[in-house]
Scaffold this active site. Structure first.
Site, PDB file in Angstrom:
ATOM      1  N   GLN A  12      -7.472  -1.991   4.139  1.00  0.00           N
ATOM      2  CA  GLN A  12      -6.416  -1.219   3.478  1.00  0.00           C
ATOM      3  C   GLN A  12      -6.963  -0.459   2.267  1.00  0.00           C
ATOM      4  OE1 GLN A  12      -2.235  -2.618   3.166  1.00  0.00           O
ATOM      5  NE2 GLN A  12      -2.731  -2.965   1.016  1.00  0.00           N
ATOM      6  N   LYS A  30      -8.046   3.737   1.846  1.00  0.00           N
ATOM      7  CA  LYS A  30      -7.266   4.963   1.721  1.00  0.00           C
ATOM      8  C   LYS A  30      -7.178   5.550   0.320  1.00  0.00           C
ATOM      9  CE  LYS A  30      -4.121   2.994   4.384  1.00  0.00           C
ATOM     10  NZ  LYS A  30      -5.059   2.153   5.161  1.00  0.00           N
ATOM     11  N   ASN A  44      -2.355  -2.435  13.175  1.00  0.00           N
ATOM     12  CA  ASN A  44      -3.799  -2.214  13.086  1.00  0.00           C
ATOM     13  C   ASN A  44      -4.251  -0.961  13.842  1.00  0.00           C
ATOM     14  OD1 ASN A  44      -3.659  -4.555  11.676  1.00  0.00           O
ATOM     15  ND2 ASN A  44      -4.760  -5.825  13.149  1.00  0.00           N
ATOM     16  N   SER A  57       0.835  -1.213   0.000  1.00  0.00           N
ATOM     17  CA  SER A  57       0.000   0.000   0.000  1.00  0.00           C
ATOM     18  C   SER A  57       0.868   1.261   0.000  1.00  0.00           C
ATOM     19  CB  SER A  57      -0.927   0.003   1.219  1.00  0.00           C
ATOM     20  OG  SER A  57      -0.176  -0.164   2.411  1.00  0.00           O
ATOM     21  N   LYS A 102     -14.430  29.586 -30.064  1.00  0.00           N
ATOM     22  CA  LYS A 102     -14.877  28.964 -28.819  1.00  0.00           C
ATOM     23  C   LYS A 102     -14.237  29.536 -27.562  1.00  0.00           C
ATOM     24  CE  LYS A 102     -17.034  25.675 -28.326  1.00  0.00           C
ATOM     25  NZ  LYS A 102     -17.679  24.413 -28.557  1.00  0.00           N
ATOM     26  N   HIS A 160     -38.125  24.152 -13.059  1.00  0.00           N
ATOM     27  CA  HIS A 160     -38.237  23.303 -14.259  1.00  0.00           C
ATOM     28  C   HIS A 160     -37.424  23.878 -15.421  1.00  0.00           C
ATOM     29  CE1 HIS A 160     -41.741  21.454 -12.172  1.00  0.00           C
ATOM     30  NE2 HIS A 160     -41.928  22.709 -11.781  1.00  0.00           N
ATOM     31  N   ASN A 210     -14.523  27.796 -23.936  1.00  0.00           N
ATOM     32  CA  ASN A 210     -15.160  26.691 -23.220  1.00  0.00           C
ATOM     33  C   ASN A 210     -14.926  26.786 -21.705  1.00  0.00           C
ATOM     34  OD1 ASN A 210     -15.996  25.590 -25.670  1.00  0.00           O
ATOM     35  ND2 ASN A 210     -14.057  24.502 -25.929  1.00  0.00           N
ATOM     36  N   GLU A 223     -16.782  22.436 -16.100  1.00  0.00           N
ATOM     37  CA  GLU A 223     -17.152  21.082 -16.527  1.00  0.00           C
ATOM     38  C   GLU A 223     -16.408  20.034 -15.709  1.00  0.00           C
ATOM     39  OE1 GLU A 223     -17.467  20.937 -21.128  1.00  0.00           O
ATOM     40  OE2 GLU A 223     -16.259  22.693 -20.653  1.00  0.00           O
ATOM     41  N   SER A 235     -10.720  26.211 -28.546  1.00  0.00           N
ATOM     42  CA  SER A 235     -10.785  24.953 -29.283  1.00  0.00           C
ATOM     43  C   SER A 235      -9.670  24.941 -30.316  1.00  0.00           C
ATOM     44  CB  SER A 235     -12.149  24.844 -29.968  1.00  0.00           C
ATOM     45  OG  SER A 235     -12.049  24.035 -31.119  1.00  0.00           O
TER      46      SER A 235
HETATM   47  N1  ARG Z   1      -1.181  -1.232   5.311  1.00  0.00           N
HETATM   48  C1  ARG Z   1      -2.133  -1.755   6.235  1.00  0.00           C
HETATM   49  C2  ARG Z   1      -3.491  -1.018   6.073  1.00  0.00           C
HETATM   50  O1  ARG Z   1      -3.511   0.004   5.493  1.00  0.00           O
HETATM   51  C3  ARG Z   1      -1.646  -1.596   7.634  1.00  0.00           C
HETATM   52  C4  ARG Z   1      -2.222  -2.585   8.580  1.00  0.00           C
HETATM   53  C5  ARG Z   1      -1.696  -3.948   8.307  1.00  0.00           C
HETATM   54  N2  ARG Z   1      -2.133  -4.857   9.270  1.00  0.00           N
HETATM   55  C6  ARG Z   1      -2.019  -6.186   9.103  1.00  0.00           C
HETATM   56  N3  ARG Z   1      -2.481  -6.920  10.042  1.00  0.00           N
HETATM   57  N4  ARG Z   1      -1.478  -6.697   8.034  1.00  0.00           N
HETATM   58  O2  ARG Z   1      -4.513  -1.477   6.509  1.00  0.00           O
END
Ligand code: ARG
Length: 466
Positions: free
Chosen positions: A319, A322, A107, A20, A280, A153, A282, A287, A274
């Site tokens: 995970q 994010k 965690n 991640s 144009k 409307h 725009n 948008e 354009s």
């Molecule tokens: N990169 C993990 C997340 O964003 C961190 C937690 C990982 N925990 C685990 N038990 N593998 O959730």
């Protein structure tokens, strides 16, 4: 970091799906701050030596400056921001680094980091919303008496003022800020100490780390603290509603700036040309603000599906909270800045607006109200008579105020020439003095009230997210 019971390394695809770091590296500041608070607390409670805590803090400071100066080598093999930081810490300070993870799990660490990150993001969005409101209120004050067609409307309904229309968005943004503030207050609890899921047997001081990180209190249930992400859902809900609000104004800017209506003009700063059609101009920024709503609502929907039916406690699914959220916050911040720029930039064509405001018999309600007020007719009857007068005007192909008094009197003989006062667009808006109505005097007062309330630019507004 966790290889003790493993014989061989992971399959390459495992790294691809598991890592991640490509997105959670953005949490580096929060991760380092939380680690510093944790280490200081461990030392204070005598769980690690003061000397080790000192080395840890120093090492973490070094890592922070390495990351900020672009010198830090992020490694995908180390999965995430937490292990990248800890591994570098070991390189920098040696074995003392291994004591940092006492009484902690990734965690509770990731839940803490992301709450901190979202808290900062909320503060940034709140500042951007305040700037947006200020731009709207300023423009509203300039155009408190500029009449424009009010639509229902998408048909001409009643004249309103441009300032009144802009202040509608100030109100929406105020509620948006309220939603962010609520989300912020609820997410402001510290998961540190929840461990992997069950808490810890070490005599830690959870109140101390919570306080050091600016949290109101520690979370009360370790399973909940590592397993739930409603703080992300709630923040994304606030983002989604805000983005939807922005999309409505963006759409209006597109409509108003089209030569088909010609109600406003955006300068060269907020339009593009354009490559083929030289004429144009725009409204691309508007948008794109309209379109970015898709990402924001998508992030919310995506996370709902991730969390749906997920058993307690931490599952790796979490995970996936994010990437979408970080993208959505970025898209919203960008949209807000672009909208604030466009609001300041756009200039109404007052003559065109006034002409358009008079089109479509938009003062018919004023005529009906005149009949009620002057002739004491029940509103239903006045509505019917006015309908007949409008039909006459349509037949003759003229506006209501161009109809002769005689023609009107053929339908209701008691109508006098004072009726024409009620038919002017300017008098129509001027008469709507009820609290919350479109009268220029109201709009001026409301715009001033907002500008006073919004005050000067705060530090928050100019603060940049890493
Ligand atoms: N990169 C993990 C997340 O964003 C961190 C937690 C990982 N925990 C685990 N038990 N593998 O959730």
């Amino acid at each position: 970091m966790w290889g003790g019971r493993f014989g061989s390394g992971p399959d390459p695809i495992m790294e691809d799906i598991n890592a991640s770091i490509d997105f959670d590296r953005q949490l580096y500041r929060q991760d380092i701050a939380a680690s510093k608070a944790h280490a200081a607390m461990l030392a204070k409670k005598g769980i690690i030596a003061a000397q080790d805590a000192k080395r840890i803090a120093h090492g973490l400071d070094t890592i922070l400056s390495e990351i900020e100066s672009g010198k830090f080598a992020f490694k995908r093999a180390l999965e995430d921001i937490h292990m990248n930081v800890e591994s570098r810490l070991a390189e920098l300070i040696g074995p003392a680094a291994g004591r940092l993870h006492t009484a902690r799990s990734r965690n509770d660490q990731v839940a803490t980091d992301f709450r901190l990150w979202l808290r900062d993001a909320i503060d940034e969005i709140d500042g951007a919303l305040a700037a947006f409101q200020r731009a709207l209120a300023r423009k509203a004050l300039d155009h408190a008496a500029t009449v424009m067609p009010g639509l229902t409307h998408l048909q001409p309904a009643q004249p309103v003022t441009f300032g009144h229309h802009l202040l509608a968005y100030v109100e929406m943004a105020a509620r948006d800020r309220g939603r962010f503030a609520n989300a912020r207050a609820r997410l402001n609890e510290c998961p540190l100490g929840s461990g992997a899921l069950a808490g810890t047997s070490f005599p830690i001081d959870r109140a101390m780390t919570a306080k050091a990180l600016g949290f109101a209190r520690p979370t009360a249930n370790s399973l909940d603290a590592v397993a739930d992400r409603d703080f992300v859902l709630e923040t994304l809900s606030a983002c989604a509603i805000t983005a939807v609000h922005l999309s409505r104004l963006a759409e209006e800017i597109v409509i108003w700036s089209s030569p088909l209506t010609g109600l406003i003009r955006l300068s060269d700063k907020f339009t593009t040309g354009s490559s083929m059609m030289p004429q144009k101009r725009n409204p691309d920024a508007a948008e794109l603000v309209r379109a970015k709503t898709g990402r924001v609502v998508g992030a919310l929907t995506g996370l709902f599906v991730v969390i749906k039916a997920l058993p307690l406690a931490y599952q790796k699914d979490l995970q996936e909270d994010k990437e979408g959220a970080i993208d959505a916050i970025g898209a919203l911040a960008l949209s807000l800045t672009a909208m604030t720029g466009m609001v300041g930039d756009m200039e109404p064509d007052a003559a065109r607006m006034a002409a358009a405001a008079a089109e479509g018999y938009s003062t018919a309600t004023d005529l009906a109200d005149w009949l009620v007020r002057t002739l004491k007719l029940p509103f239903r009857e006045a509505h019917h008579l006015t309908g007949r007068i409008v039909a006459k005007a349509a037949e003759a192909g003229v506006a209501l105020d161009k109809l002769s008094l005689k023609t009107m009197q053929a339908i209701e003989p008691r109508i006098t020439k004072s009726v024409f006062d009620a038919l002017s667009v300017a008098n129509s808006v001027k008469s709507r003095k009820v609290y919350g109505g479109t009268a220029p005097s109201n709009v001026r007062r409301q715009a001033q009230r907002w500008l006073k309330r919004l005050g000067k630019k705060t530090g928050k507004e100019t603060a940049k997210k890493p």
